[in-house]
Scaffold this motif. Structure first.
Motif, PDB file in Angstrom:
ATOM      1  N   TYR A 184      16.347  74.738  73.228  1.00  0.00           N
ATOM      2  CA  TYR A 184      15.659  73.748  72.490  1.00  0.00           C
ATOM      3  C   TYR A 184      15.986  73.316  71.169  1.00  0.00           C
ATOM      4  CZ  TYR A 184      11.456  71.335  70.422  1.00  0.00           C
ATOM      5  OH  TYR A 184      10.672  70.283  69.620  1.00  0.00           O
ATOM      6  N   LEU A 185      16.376  74.230  70.373  1.00  0.00           N
ATOM      7  CA  LEU A 185      16.911  74.172  69.097  1.00  0.00           C
ATOM      8  C   LEU A 185      18.464  73.584  69.099  1.00  0.00           C
ATOM      9  CD1 LEU A 185      16.053  77.845  67.511  1.00  0.00           C
ATOM     10  CD2 LEU A 185      15.012  75.170  67.083  1.00  0.00           C
ATOM     11  N   PHE A 186      19.180  74.034  70.311  1.00  0.00           N
ATOM     12  CA  PHE A 186      20.401  73.466  70.205  1.00  0.00           C
ATOM     13  C   PHE A 186      20.426  71.840  70.692  1.00  0.00           C
ATOM     14  CE2 PHE A 186      24.409  72.755  72.734  1.00  0.00           C
ATOM     15  CZ  PHE A 186      25.264  73.168  71.811  1.00  0.00           C
ATOM     16  N   GLN A 187      19.568  71.591  71.456  1.00  0.00           N
ATOM     17  CA  GLN A 187      19.414  70.443  71.883  1.00  0.00           C
ATOM     18  C   GLN A 187      18.743  69.216  70.660  1.00  0.00           C
ATOM     19  OE1 GLN A 187      16.981  70.808  75.422  1.00  0.00           O
ATOM     20  NE2 GLN A 187      18.646  70.571  76.858  1.00  0.00           N
ATOM     21  N   ASN A 188      18.101  70.021  69.616  1.00  0.00           N
ATOM     22  CA  ASN A 188      17.588  69.082  68.672  1.00  0.00           C
ATOM     23  C   ASN A 188      18.468  69.226  67.382  1.00  0.00           C
ATOM     24  OD1 ASN A 188      14.652  67.916  69.444  1.00  0.00           O
ATOM     25  ND2 ASN A 188      14.788  69.776  70.563  1.00  0.00           N
ATOM     26  N   GLY A 189      19.776  69.538  67.739  1.00  0.00           N
ATOM     27  CA  GLY A 189      20.632  69.689  66.546  1.00  0.00           C
ATOM     28  C   GLY A 189      20.439  70.760  65.496  1.00  0.00           C
ATOM     29  N   ILE A 190      19.717  71.827  65.990  1.00  0.00           N
ATOM     30  CA  ILE A 190      19.711  72.779  65.088  1.00  0.00           C
ATOM     31  C   ILE A 190      20.277  74.063  65.349  1.00  0.00           C
ATOM     32  CG2 ILE A 190      17.894  74.405  63.826  1.00  0.00           C
ATOM     33  CD1 ILE A 190      15.777  72.190  64.583  1.00  0.00           C
ATOM     34  N   ASN A 191      21.005  74.799  64.604  1.00  0.00           N
ATOM     35  CA  ASN A 191      21.891  75.902  65.235  1.00  0.00           C
ATOM     36  C   ASN A 191      20.934  77.129  65.591  1.00  0.00           C
ATOM     37  OD1 ASN A 191      23.607  77.969  65.425  1.00  0.00           O
ATOM     38  ND2 ASN A 191      24.637  78.023  63.287  1.00  0.00           N
ATOM     39  N   PRO A 192      20.893  77.480  66.848  1.00  0.00           N
ATOM     40  CA  PRO A 192      20.114  78.493  67.250  1.00  0.00           C
ATOM     41  C   PRO A 192      20.001  79.785  66.689  1.00  0.00           C
ATOM     42  CG  PRO A 192      21.523  77.794  69.144  1.00  0.00           C
ATOM     43  CD  PRO A 192      21.823  76.832  67.985  1.00  0.00           C
ATOM     44  N   TYR A 193      21.502  80.056  66.078  1.00  0.00           N
ATOM     45  CA  TYR A 193      21.864  81.171  65.538  1.00  0.00           C
ATOM     46  C   TYR A 193      21.656  81.462  64.056  1.00  0.00           C
ATOM     47  CZ  TYR A 193      24.497  81.609  69.852  1.00  0.00           C
ATOM     48  OH  TYR A 193      24.702  81.503  71.233  1.00  0.00           O
ATOM     49  N   SER A 194      21.018  80.545  63.477  1.00  0.00           N
ATOM     50  CA  SER A 194      20.427  80.291  62.168  1.00  0.00           C
ATOM     51  C   SER A 194      19.339  81.320  61.776  1.00  0.00           C
ATOM     52  CB  SER A 194      20.303  78.935  61.723  1.00  0.00           C
ATOM     53  OG  SER A 194      19.182  78.531  62.303  1.00  0.00           O
ATOM     54  N   GLY A 195      18.660  81.611  62.745  1.00  0.00           N
ATOM     55  CA  GLY A 195      17.411  82.480  62.756  1.00  0.00           C
ATOM     56  C   GLY A 195      17.810  83.897  63.299  1.00  0.00           C
ATOM     57  N   VAL A 203      16.063  85.210  66.078  1.00  0.00           N
ATOM     58  CA  VAL A 203      15.731  85.081  67.569  1.00  0.00           C
ATOM     59  C   VAL A 203      16.787  84.778  68.713  1.00  0.00           C
ATOM     60  CG1 VAL A 203      13.929  84.219  69.310  1.00  0.00           C
ATOM     61  CG2 VAL A 203      13.311  84.489  66.589  1.00  0.00           C
ATOM     62  N   PHE A 204      17.392  84.084  68.608  1.00  0.00           N
ATOM     63  CA  PHE A 204      18.386  83.701  69.809  1.00  0.00           C
ATOM     64  C   PHE A 204      19.564  84.598  69.729  1.00  0.00           C
ATOM     65  CE2 PHE A 204      21.668  80.981  71.860  1.00  0.00           C
ATOM     66  CZ  PHE A 204      21.266  80.836  72.988  1.00  0.00           C
ATOM     67  N   ARG A 205      19.906  85.366  70.666  1.00  0.00           N
ATOM     68  CA  ARG A 205      21.247  86.121  70.520  1.00  0.00           C
ATOM     69  C   ARG A 205      21.945  86.458  71.954  1.00  0.00           C
ATOM     70  NH1 ARG A 205      20.473  89.041  65.964  1.00  0.00           N
ATOM     71  NH2 ARG A 205      18.435  89.536  65.185  1.00  0.00           N
ATOM     72  N   HIS A 206      21.584  85.149  72.637  1.00  0.00           N
ATOM     73  CA  HIS A 206      22.458  85.027  73.905  1.00  0.00           C
ATOM     74  C   HIS A 206      23.744  84.226  73.391  1.00  0.00           C
ATOM     75  CE1 HIS A 206      18.509  85.508  75.456  1.00  0.00           C
ATOM     76  NE2 HIS A 206      18.917  85.611  76.552  1.00  0.00           N
ATOM     77  N   SER A 207      24.621  84.283  74.503  1.00  0.00           N
ATOM     78  CA  SER A 207      26.152  83.687  74.434  1.00  0.00           C
ATOM     79  C   SER A 207      25.935  82.317  74.318  1.00  0.00           C
ATOM     80  CB  SER A 207      26.992  84.001  75.669  1.00  0.00           C
ATOM     81  OG  SER A 207      28.224  83.511  75.599  1.00  0.00           O
ATOM     82  N   PRO A 208      26.949  81.895  73.736  1.00  0.00           N
ATOM     83  CA  PRO A 208      27.061  80.155  73.582  1.00  0.00           C
ATOM     84  C   PRO A 208      27.198  79.644  75.037  1.00  0.00           C
ATOM     85  CG  PRO A 208      28.109  81.155  71.575  1.00  0.00           C
ATOM     86  CD  PRO A 208      27.609  82.220  72.356  1.00  0.00           C
ATOM     87  N   LEU A 209      27.673  80.497  75.701  1.00  0.00           N
ATOM     88  CA  LEU A 209      28.161  80.247  77.210  1.00  0.00           C
ATOM     89  C   LEU A 209      26.657  79.656  77.964  1.00  0.00           C
ATOM     90  CD1 LEU A 209      30.807  82.736  78.337  1.00  0.00           C
ATOM     91  CD2 LEU A 209      31.228  80.575  77.308  1.00  0.00           C
TER      92      LEU A 209
END
Length: 403
Positions: A46-57, A59-65
């Motif tokens: 959701y963050l990625f689709q809305n133009g926010i870097n999901p790794y800036s917080g 919480v998100f620790r999955h691979s970019p793949l």
């Protein structure tokens, strides 16, 4: 027979995942870790689709793949997840069957259906899959890599291994045994141990090819995230343990109680501890690389930083590949009872502590220690039986001793 059994298992799995059981399992810390949680994955998408870097917080620790997969080819909906995770289970079960066939050098066998059933109906594998934990995808990639190595298709094996390493850095301990498997064959040689008979000349080429695949995946991930911000949040999390969410493993409670002054030292100790098993197991079982791979999968299930139930579950399902060792196990009943004990304690103490609030962290950690003892007992028993089988059955008047 296998096709019929497989069809029934897949249909039952799809039917089960279409129910509301996922709503109860998806929040369970035993089935999903911070690195494999589907809820965290959905938030990152959701963050990625809305133009926010999901790794800036934090919480998100999955691979970019996963980001590229679920934002281009697949939808993160429940229906799509149900199909995808069922497909992963199906591929994993079929890979396990093909590993068995390659080891026995047969096209089919009466045991094929049993192996598929033991994979599909293993509760340690079924429940995390119903919770949409990405550990199920990692298990499938692991089995695909081992299967391809057993069948002699080196490029496919190394590509699957590169994907696995990218998603789960702890799987680095499988590089050596899978390379040995590519240099030899999966045929059982436990009863006739001999020095390594393969050629080492191909090893540098195989490792170079693996590094190439891994480098391409790393580059693709960096392009997806427009930088290297994903590295400390994914691979770094395995080494630094920033999220101490409870799980069935041994790390979280230890580092919860750890003084910050000692934390770097013990992080190093715990990380290196995983690696020290590679050399002795691969040297001892150099004549049977598939068995060495199996044992290191068991090590990973016991000592991984962020495990779920599926990590020891894949090891337990792989025991079905080595029926020749069953007669030489020393305490299979005790090990089974330990697993039964842990399977009852884990959900009970998890409920008492995190749901009802009538317990504390010591309750749940005590149950994870029992679970670790069960997994450790199974691993030690498999190591013993793998060595003991070479001596054969005991003869009256003689005793088998270890000097």
């Amino acid at each position: 027979t296998l096709r019929l059994v497989f069809a029934v298992l897949v249909a039952s799995r799809l039917l089960l995942s279409s129910t509301s059981i996922n709503d109860y399992l998806i929040h369970d810390h035993q089935l999903s870790s911070p690195l494999t949680s589907y809820l965290n994955l959905q938030e990152g998408i959701y963050l990625f689709q809305n133009g926010i870097n999901p790794y800036s917080g934090g919480v998100f620790r999955h691979s970019p793949l996963y980001l590229s997969l679920f934002t281009t080819f697949l939808s993160p909906s429940k229906a799509m997840a149900s199909v995808l995770w069922t497909l992963c289970d199906s591929v994993g079960a079929l890979s396990l069957v093909r590993i068995w066939r390659a080891r026995q050098r047969v096209q089919s066998s009466p045991r094929d259906s049993l192996i598929a059933v033991l994979y599909f109906l293993n509760p340690y594998l079924l429940l995390p899959s119903l919770a949409y934990s990405t550990s199920s995808i990692e298990n499938t990639l692991m089995l695909l890599s081992i299967m391809s190595a057993c069948e002699g298709t080196a490029s496919a094996s190394l590509l699957a291994l590169a994907f696995l390493l990218h998603l789960s850095l702890s799987s680095v301990i499988l590089i050596v045994p899978i390379t040995l498997l590519l240099l030899t064959d999966p045929t059982s040689r436990l009863t006739t141990p001999k020095p390594f008979a393969g050629s080492w000349r191909k090893a540098p080429v195989l490792l170079l090819e693996l590094m190439m695949y891994f480098g391409i995946l790393t580059l693709a991930s960096t392009i997806v995230c427009d930088g290297l911000s994903w590295v400390p949040q994914t691979w770094g999390a395995t080494l630094t343990l920033p999220d101490l969410t409870p799980n069935p493993g041994l790390w979280w409670y230890f580092f919860t109680e750890m003084f910050d002054h000692f934390r770097p030292f013990f992080l190093m100790v715990f990380s290196v501890h995983l690696l020290i098993y590679v050399a002795p197991i691969c040297i001892k079982f150099q004549y049977d690389a598939l068995y060495a791979t199996f044992l290191l999968v068991g090590v990973l299930g016991v000592f991984k930083a962020y495990p779920t139930l599926s990590d020891p579950g894949i090891f337990l399902s792989m025991i079905s590949l080595f029926p020749e060792t069953y007669a030489f196990m020393r305490h299979p009943i005790v090990t089974s009872l330990l697993h039964l004990h842990a399977a009852l304690l884990l959900p009970l103490f998890h409920q008492l502590w995190l749901v009802q609030g009538t317990g504390n962290a010591n309750f749940f950690y005590a149950s994870t220690l029992v679970f670790a003892c069960a997994n450790g007992a199974a691993l030690v028993d498999c190591v013993w039986s793998g060595m003991r089988i070479a001596i054969g059955k005991e003869v009256d008047g003689y005793a088998v001793t270890q000097e």
